[in-house]
Design an enzyme around this catalytic site. Sequence first.
Site, PDB file in Angstrom:
ATOM      1  N   ARG A   1       0.828  -1.214   0.000  1.00 57.56           N
ATOM      2  CA  ARG A   1       0.000   0.000   0.000  1.00 57.56           C
ATOM      3  C   ARG A   1       0.863   1.265   0.000  1.00 57.56           C
ATOM      4  O   ARG A   1       0.354   2.362   0.198  1.00 57.56           O
ATOM      5  CB  ARG A   1      -0.942  -0.035   1.217  1.00 57.56           C
ATOM      6  CG  ARG A   1      -2.240   0.757   1.030  1.00 57.56           C
ATOM      7  CD  ARG A   1      -3.294   0.368   2.073  1.00 57.56           C
ATOM      8  NE  ARG A   1      -2.792   0.348   3.422  1.00 57.56           N
ATOM      9  CZ  ARG A   1      -2.731   1.406   4.250  1.00 57.56           C
ATOM     10  NH1 ARG A   1      -3.167   2.580   3.841  1.00 57.56           N
ATOM     11  NH2 ARG A   1      -2.267   1.277   5.469  1.00 57.56           N
ATOM     12  N   LYS A   2       2.147   1.096  -0.254  1.00 56.38           N
ATOM     13  CA  LYS A   2       3.060   2.240  -0.353  1.00 56.38           C
ATOM     14  C   LYS A   2       2.962   2.823  -1.763  1.00 56.38           C
ATOM     15  O   LYS A   2       3.796   2.546  -2.632  1.00 56.38           O
ATOM     16  CB  LYS A   2       4.488   1.819  -0.026  1.00 56.38           C
ATOM     17  CG  LYS A   2       4.661   1.351   1.418  1.00 56.38           C
ATOM     18  CD  LYS A   2       6.077   0.887   1.692  1.00 56.38           C
ATOM     19  CE  LYS A   2       6.235   0.413   3.135  1.00 56.38           C
ATOM     20  NZ  LYS A   2       7.591  -0.097   3.410  1.00 56.38           N
ATOM     21  N   THR A   3       1.923   3.589  -1.973  1.00 56.42           N
ATOM     22  CA  THR A   3       1.627   4.135  -3.296  1.00 56.42           C
ATOM     23  C   THR A   3       1.581   5.657  -3.247  1.00 56.42           C
ATOM     24  O   THR A   3       1.562   6.260  -2.176  1.00 56.42           O
ATOM     25  CB  THR A   3       0.286   3.598  -3.816  1.00 56.42           C
ATOM     26  OG1 THR A   3      -0.734   3.888  -2.846  1.00 56.42           O
ATOM     27  CG2 THR A   3       0.333   2.091  -4.037  1.00 56.42           C
TER      28      THR A   3
ATOM     29  N   THR B   1       6.282   0.079  -6.220  1.00 59.48           N
ATOM     30  CA  THR B   1       5.499   1.292  -6.466  1.00 59.48           C
ATOM     31  C   THR B   1       6.223   2.545  -5.987  1.00 59.48           C
ATOM     32  O   THR B   1       5.971   3.639  -6.495  1.00 59.48           O
ATOM     33  CB  THR B   1       4.135   1.210  -5.764  1.00 59.48           C
ATOM     34  OG1 THR B   1       4.311   0.787  -4.409  1.00 59.48           O
ATOM     35  CG2 THR B   1       3.231   0.220  -6.474  1.00 59.48           C
TER      36      THR B   1
END
Length: 322
Positions: A161-163, A296
Amino acid sequence: MQDNGGQAPGQRLLFDPGTTGNRCVTSGLALLLPPTTLAALAASWLQEDCPGLNYAALVTGAAPSQAVLWAKSPGVLAGRPFFDAIFAQANCQVSWFLPEGSKLEPVAKVAEVRGPAHCLLLGERVALNTLARCSGVASSAAAAVAAARGTGWAGHVAGTRKTTPGFRLVEKYGLLVGGAAPHRYDLGGLVMVKDNHVMAAGGVKKAVRGARRAADFALKVEVECSSLQEALEAAEEGADLILLDNFRPEELHPTAEVLKARFPSVGVEASGGITLGNLPQFCGPHIDVISLGLLTQASPALDFSLKLFAEGATPVPHARQS
C-alpha cells in the site's frame, strides 16, 4: 479507441502462469477499470495541469493534427486505459500498435494520436506522465516476478500500500500488468494488524481477537509479527496470514518452517528489506507471498515521447521532452 495491434481478449499472456503463482492476462485487465472512474481521474489530472487559461492554445490553433507515441527505453507497456481516458477528455483519438503488456525495445512506435492541435498538446504531458509511471511499475514488477521464478519458487510476488496519493489505481494496475499481485487495494481489502495495532490493543492475542470480530467470514486477517512466538500466538487466535517483517533470510526460512509445521493452512508473507537483487534469497518452500514496497515507491519511469508530424510525412522519434 482503435487497437491496430492488439489481440483478442484472453489470448495473450505476458507470463506463463503455470499452475500456481502470479497470473496476468494482460488483454483483459482493462475490464477492471470502471469507465466512470477513468474519466474522473483523467479530468482531475488535466484540471491539475491546466486549471485556468491555456495560453499555448493560441500558438497551435485548432487544426486537425496527428502525433506518434514513441517508446525510448526498454520495459513493459502498461497504462493504455489511462492514456486513452486522458485523450478522450481532450477530444482526441488513440490508435494503438502494441497491446498492453508488450515488451518494449527502443525505439518502438507504440501508438498514434489524432485531434485538434491545441487539444492534443493539452493532453500530451499528462498522458505521457501517466503512461511512463504505470509502465515503470509494470517493468519493475515483471523483473521481480522473473527473479522469483528463476529460483523455481511458485508463490506470489506482491506490491504494497506504499503508493502515490491520488495515483494508487494506476500503480496497482501496473503491478497486475507486470505479473505481480497488487495486495490489498485499501484498508477495507484485508484486515492488516500491524505492530502499532498490536501495541494499541495490548498484545497480539487481543489484537487478533478484535480483528477476527470485525472481519467475520468476509475478510482475511493478516498479522505482522517480529518473532516466532508472536507468529504462533497470532495463528492460534485465528490469523489467516502471518507477515514476517524485516526477517533476514537465515531467520525467515526456519521461522516459516516451524510455523507451517504447526499451522499448515496459514499463509506466510515475507516483507521488509527486500530488493530486486536479494529477492531470490527470500524465496523458499514455506513462503507464500513476498511483498516489495519498492515496486510502487522506487520504480523508474519509462521514457516515452509524443511527436507531431505533418500529413504525408514519415514520423520519426525525437529527443526527450520536458
